[in-house]
Motif scaffolding. Structure first.
Motif, mmCIF file in Angstrom:
data_model
loop_
_atom_site.group_PDB
_atom_site.id
_atom_site.type_symbol
_atom_site.label_atom_id
_atom_site.label_comp_id
_atom_site.label_asym_id
_atom_site.label_seq_id
_atom_site.Cartn_x
_atom_site.Cartn_y
_atom_site.Cartn_z
ATOM 1 N N GLY A 195 -65.688 17.792 -17.772
ATOM 2 C CA GLY A 195 -64.687 16.720 -17.729
ATOM 3 C C GLY A 195 -63.365 17.218 -17.186
ATOM 4 O O GLY A 195 -63.227 18.386 -16.809
ATOM 5 N N ARG A 196 -62.397 16.341 -17.138
ATOM 6 C CA ARG A 196 -61.085 16.672 -16.591
ATOM 7 C C ARG A 196 -60.009 16.536 -17.658
ATOM 8 O O ARG A 196 -60.159 15.778 -18.609
ATOM 9 C CB ARG A 196 -60.747 15.700 -15.461
ATOM 10 N N LEU A 197 -58.907 17.246 -17.440
ATOM 11 C CA LEU A 197 -57.775 17.118 -18.364
ATOM 12 C C LEU A 197 -57.183 15.719 -18.250
ATOM 13 O O LEU A 197 -57.103 15.161 -17.159
ATOM 14 C CB LEU A 197 -56.700 18.153 -18.023
ATOM 15 N N GLY A 198 -56.759 15.176 -19.376
ATOM 16 C CA GLY A 198 -56.155 13.845 -19.378
ATOM 17 C C GLY A 198 -54.734 13.880 -18.822
ATOM 18 O O GLY A 198 -54.139 14.957 -18.635
ATOM 19 N N TYR B 61 -63.394 31.528 -15.768
ATOM 20 C CA TYR B 61 -63.149 30.122 -16.108
ATOM 21 C C TYR B 61 -63.748 29.272 -15.002
ATOM 22 O O TYR B 61 -63.498 29.517 -13.820
ATOM 23 C CB TYR B 61 -61.652 29.842 -16.212
ATOM 24 N N ALA B 62 -64.548 28.278 -15.383
ATOM 25 C CA ALA B 62 -65.246 27.492 -14.369
ATOM 26 C C ALA B 62 -65.364 26.033 -14.801
ATOM 27 O O ALA B 62 -65.035 25.678 -15.936
ATOM 28 C CB ALA B 62 -66.633 28.091 -14.142
ATOM 29 N N GLY B 63 -65.817 25.214 -13.892
ATOM 30 C CA GLY B 63 -66.052 23.806 -14.194
ATOM 31 C C GLY B 63 -65.041 22.900 -13.511
ATOM 32 O O GLY B 63 -64.055 23.344 -12.939
ATOM 33 N N GLU B 64 -65.320 21.626 -13.622
ATOM 34 C CA GLU B 64 -64.552 20.600 -12.919
ATOM 35 C C GLU B 64 -63.048 20.680 -13.233
ATOM 36 O O GLU B 64 -62.210 20.574 -12.330
ATOM 37 C CB GLU B 64 -65.112 19.240 -13.347
#
Lengths: 461, 187
Positions: free
Chosen positions: A169-172, A200-203
């Motif tokens: 997911g993404r940061l709000g 550190y990885a991901g969307e």
């Protein structure tokens, strides 16, 4: 066999088993004098001055003092002058007080284009992990190792373990990379990453700018990690393009750097998954970066802690911090605000903080200061008029350096003072004996300066 | 570096976790350019505020994540120069651990329960060669990297050892590895 980014860099730098070649050695005034002295005593040369660069940052005053010779504090003056002399004696380029490229060592490396993907980078400073944001293997070392690198351009290193943290997911809106790393340390603990190089990885990570990625990697050490890393991508290359120290044939270098990211199917010793979309703006309540909670929460109750050690540590922290369990975080009232440090003093941090002001004033109960990470950041901010925005709101606008992150210079908290700080450590006495530090993002610090207490930046208009 | 092997004697106890290097040696003492003279400033604020009392026994026992935070080697110098020769704790920060081993100062990792037993016993014997800690009523083994152990037991000089591989370093620099990274002197 598929390899991790760490494996690729490690293997490319092994002179022999567990002896790593170092591509860049960053030096500052506090952890280097004994190392230079060691070289002198043993009659050794500094092997590769062309892979070494020095700056004065920890000790320098931020009041506009123009040269080392004019530093009022005699011990600080001696240390900065010693750095200048050592650099001259051993042929190392130095950006000391007054240089237009002086600044915090972890700010100037990237901005001068010295920090590049695939490199091994060390410095006698624990926040060297910052440079991993470019897909480099970068870590802090002690003074004996500083001397070792000076003499041999290599380091003996036991092979570390690897960890990958995947953020889904993404940061709000209003949630920053500072909140992401604080929440991560809160979850894993202050020694959760000990012994590991962490990727550190991901969307949520891919969506970050370079300066936001540096904030994440910077605080890896607060979770105990040896180094933090993020795969280089177009955002990395765009950030680097045109900077002074980058390779002449930049496009050829980019093609090489594109080979660095972790291969599909490569294995890590540990994998962790964190939902980035569930992260809120964070504020620390205690005396380690792991003692952190959401701004919407209350000061935790030591009685409800898992272990006797945690309970004891929390009780002592609350006593030191002058806080009571159950108090809403938003009711905590800092008297000081510090925007700066190698974690959050880059131009985008200052833009975000200035942008949040919107014509408002710092509360009467608060003394707030902004310390740019480097002389170049300061110049850029002044060209954009950010200094005027800060000063009109009542912030002090200072010169570049580490400043109140560790209070080695005159910028310190007084006994009992409470500070909202964009730095990285809320240890007892870190910002001044008896000082109480709450770690937050630059926008959260700005909001606290204006309101006189912490607020949820997401609901702050 | 002085060679070490057996460390024996009374135990000092600092019953806290996350003892960071800012506490071990506060920043104001990092302005010095020497390697010596740090012992008297150990835990400066805690000791002056009467929060902790510590005798300079050979052995210090403390809580998990000892030596966290700043990379300052001054923390190891201060502990060593105060009189400690070894710290036993459930875990250490990586940089502190490494710094210790460069100074003939022995970090020993043992489970929290074991640390508490040693603290209670008040006397212990640490044997690096055999990787054991023994005390009245118990004994435990600890892990240590074989190469680090060899260097501690021999009091070997890291730099001199590495310079024995001078040829390998030169060969590395002459190959593709030597081309990584910027040339700082040409900025």
């Amino acid at each position: 066999m598929p390899k991790t980014m760490f494996d690729k860099i490690w293997e490319a730098h092994e002179v022999k088993e567990n002896l790593l070649y170092i591509d860049l050695h960053l030096v500052h005034e506090v952890t280097s004098p004994q190392a230079f002295e060691g070289l002198r005593m043993s009659g050794r040369k500094l092997r590769r001055p062309d892979k070494t660069v020095a700056t004065a940052d920890h000790n320098v005053p931020t009041d506009g003092t123009p040269t080392a010779a004019l530093i009022k504090d005699a011990l600080s003056r001696k240390q900065v002058e010693t750095l200048e002399k050592n650099a001259a004696d051993f042929g190392v380029p130095v950006y000391s007080l007054g240089s237009e490229t002086q600044g915090i060592v972890h700010v100037i490396g990237p901005e001068l284009g010295l920090t590049q993907p695939g490199m091994t980078i060390v410095c006698g400073d624990s926040h060297t992990s910052t440079h991993g944001a470019f897909g480099a293997l970068a870590f802090g070392i002690g003074t004996s190792e500083v001397e070792h690198v000076m003499a041999t351009q290599t380091l003996n290193q036991p092979h570390p373990k690897t960890m990958r943290i995947n953020y889904t997911g993404r940061l709000g809106e209003g949630v920053t990379s500072k909140d992401l790393i604080l929440a991560t340390i809160g979850k894993l603990g202050t020694s959760g990453m000990t012994g590991y190089v962490v990727e550190y990885a991901g969307e949520a990570i891919e969506a970050l700018t370079m300066e936001q990625r540096m904030t994440v990697c910077n605080m890896t050490i607060e979770g105990g990690g040896k180094a933090g890393m993020i795969a280089p991508d177009e955002i990395t290359f765009e950030y680097m393009r045109g900077k002074a120290g980058v390779p002449e044939d930049f496009e050829a270098a980019v093609e090489r750097w594109k080979q660095l990211p972790t291969d599909e199917g490569a294995s890590f010793d540990t994998e962790v998954e964190i939902d980035a979309s569930a992260i809120s703006p964070m504020v620390t309540w205690g005396t380690t970066p792991g003692m952190v909670t959401q701004v919407t929460a209350t000061v935790p109750d030591p009685e409800k802690m898992d272990s006797p050690a945690d309970k004891e540590a929390a009780e002592r922290a609350l006593q030191y911090m002058g806080l009571e369990a159950g108090t809403p975080m938003e009711e905590i009232r800092p008297e000081r605000v510090f925007i700066g440090s190698c974690t959050n003093s880059r131009i985008s941090d200052l833009r975000e903080a200035a942008g949040a002001i919107k014509g408002r004033k710092v509360a009467d109960s608060v003394r707030a200061m902004v310390v740019p990470g480097s002389a170049l950041v300061k110049t850029q901010a002044e060209e954009e008029g950010l200094d005027k925005i800060f000063e009109e709101a009542g912030f002090e606008w200072r010169g570049a350096g580490c400043s109140m992150c560790l209070g080695m210079n005159p910028d310190t908290l007084f006994e009992g003072e409470r500070c909202a700080s964009t730095s990285n450590r809320n240890f007892e006495g870190r910002q001044g004996k008896g000082g109480r530090t709450h770690l937050v993002s630059p926008t959260m610090a700005t909001a606290a300066a204006i309101e006189g207490h912490f607020v949820d930046i997401r609901n702050w208009s | 570096m002085e060679a070490i092997n057996v460390i024996e004697g009374e135990v000092s106890v600092l019953d806290r976790s996350d003892v960071d290097t800012d506490q071990i040696i506060p920043k104001q003492f990092l302005k010095r350019v020497e390697r010596t003279g740090y012992g008297e400033f150990l835990f400066y604020d805690w000791i002056r505020d009467g929060e902790v009392e510590l005798e300079p026994h050979p052995i210090l026992v403390s809580g998990r994540n000892f030596g966290s935070g700043s990379s300052r080697e001054h923390a190891v110098w201060a502990l060593h120069q105060f009189g400690f020769q070894t710290v036993i704790a459930p875990s250490f920060s990586d940089i502190f651990y490494s710094n210790s081993t460069k100074n003939g100062f022995l970090p020993v990792v043992l489970p929290e329960e074991t640390c508490r037993e040693i603290a209670t016993a008040g006397q212990a014997r640490v044997d690096l060669e055999n990787q054991t800690v023994s005390w009245d009523g118990g004994e435990a083994s600890f892990e240590i990297d074989a190469e680090i152990k060899r260097r501690l037991l021999g009091g070997l000089d890291d730099i001199a050892l590495t310079l024995q591989s001078e040829d390998a370093i030169e060969a590395f620099e002459a190959g593709p590895g030597g081309t990584y990274g910027p040339v700082t002197t040409s900025l």
